[in-house]
Design a protein around this motif. Structure first.
Motif, mmCIF file in Angstrom:
data_model
loop_
_atom_site.group_PDB
_atom_site.id
_atom_site.type_symbol
_atom_site.label_atom_id
_atom_site.label_comp_id
_atom_site.label_asym_id
_atom_site.label_seq_id
_atom_site.Cartn_x
_atom_site.Cartn_y
_atom_site.Cartn_z
ATOM 1 N N ASP A 1 0.949 -1.317 -0.067
ATOM 2 C CA ASP A 1 -0.036 0.059 0.029
ATOM 3 C C ASP A 1 0.789 1.335 -0.035
ATOM 4 O OD1 ASP A 1 -1.753 2.224 0.414
ATOM 5 O OD2 ASP A 1 -2.882 1.136 2.058
ATOM 6 N N ILE B 1 -8.559 0.043 -0.809
ATOM 7 C CA ILE B 1 -7.141 -0.348 -0.443
ATOM 8 C C ILE B 1 -6.622 -1.048 -1.406
ATOM 9 C CG2 ILE B 1 -5.426 -1.500 0.996
ATOM 10 C CD1 ILE B 1 -7.289 -0.525 3.421
ATOM 11 N N THR C 1 -0.130 3.923 3.147
ATOM 12 C CA THR C 1 0.447 3.653 4.429
ATOM 13 C C THR C 1 1.665 2.907 4.622
ATOM 14 O OG1 THR C 1 -0.810 1.268 4.350
ATOM 15 C CG2 THR C 1 -2.224 3.083 4.996
ATOM 16 N N LYS D 1 1.813 -0.472 4.408
ATOM 17 C CA LYS D 1 1.436 -1.670 4.706
ATOM 18 C C LYS D 1 1.626 -2.667 3.744
ATOM 19 C CE LYS D 1 -2.110 -4.210 7.193
ATOM 20 N NZ LYS D 1 -3.413 -4.167 7.966
#
Length: 305
Positions: free
Chosen positions: A213, A232, A216, A218
């Motif tokens: 991602d 997302i 973020t 992540k």
């Protein structure tokens, strides 16, 4: 007889500090005991303690000086218990062996500073610098980035105040014996070297399905850890070195170098089965770190005693 001892003692003390030997003045009658009364027990205690204290200076009996106890407050320095040194941990493993997940769990519990060599490299690549360009070329070919690029980045990060105060968790570095030697020469020695072991077929599956991602930072996996929402999922990207072709090149490089690295840290290495679920992997690591901390704390307490 007690008064004679006191006079002799006062004379000796006065002579020692270079003052004239003056007789002590008679105290106020309202505060003094009658002349025929017996010496107070506190007077005996003081004389006995002072005599014991002075005898410690006898040249014929060299001893460690220990001041006598008194009910009055003393201005002696207070020595606190020694603080244990922060942990310095290295964790290694092939691509997609689970280092990132375990590093997150370790830092959450032990408060170590996570230093990921891969993240440092990717930040350098994103900056568009010459070192970043050279690093990208090596990574695209499945080769190790030249030591002179990585070593200095790692060194600077480990010397930051937070790393020195809290301890550090070095992720994915060193990857060769030359890098390990460079770290040793710079004075960086780990307390524990953790190696995650995972079969190659599982590693390839983990890498190919991995997604990032960009907002973020992540990491997701299309099969094992899918994104929470479609929003997302729509923005996830695949790292340029996470293709099957490139991961196999990286695995070959890893296998060629890991044994050389382990030879540098064989006395402090633990091998962890990384093919089980992340909780079971962490249980193995947590047990080793707990034992290390307990041993270090016991050593610190014995030194402080």
């Amino acid at each position: 007889m007690a008064c004679n001892v006191n006079v002799v003692h006062q004379a000796a003390m006065a002579s020692a500090i270079g003052q004239p030997n003056k007789p002590s003045q008679r105290p106020n009658a309202s505060l003094s005991a009658p002349s025929n009364s017996k010496p107070k027990s506190c007077c005996k205690l003081l004389l006995s303690s002072q005599s014991s204290f002075i005898s410690g200076f006898s040249p014929s009996r060299p001893q460690t000086l220990t001041p006598f106890r008194s009910s009055r407050a003393q201005n002696f320095p207070v020595v606190g218990s020694a603080k244990a040194e922060p942990l310095r941990i290295m964790i290694s493993g092939a691509p997609a062996s689970g280092k990132g997940t375990q590093c997150q769990l370790i830092t959450q519990k032990y408060g170590l500073v996570h230093v990921a060599a891969g993240d440092l490299l990717r930040a350098e690549i994103a900056s568009g610098s010459e070192n970043g360009r050279r690093a990208r070329e090596c990574m695209e070919q499945g080769q190790l980035v030249p030591d002179e690029i990585v070593v200095m980045m790692v060194k600077e990060r480990l010397l930051q105040p937070d790393s020195k105060e809290k301890g550090w968790l070095l992720d994915g570095y060193p990857r060769s014996s030359s890098q390990a030697i460079a770290l040793k020469e710079l004075g960086f020695k780990p307390d524990l070297f953790i190696l995650l072991e995972v079969p190659e077929e599982i590693l390839v599956e983990r890498v190919v399905g991995r997604r990032l991602d960009p907002i973020t930072g992540k990491i997701y996996h299309l099969k094992y850890s899918p994104p929470e929402t479609q929003e997302i999922a729509s923005r996830l990207t695949q790292r340029f070195d996470d293709t099957e072709e490139k991961v196999k090149l990286r695995l070959n490089t890893h296998h060629q170098n890991v044994e050389a690295v382990l030879s540098m840290y064989e006395d402090i290495t633990i091998k962890v089965n990384g093919s089980v679920n992340k909780e079971d992997v962490f249980t193995q690591i947590d047990s080793a770190l707990t034992q290390l901390l307990d041993k270090r704390q016991a050593t610190s307490e014995s030194l402080a005693a």
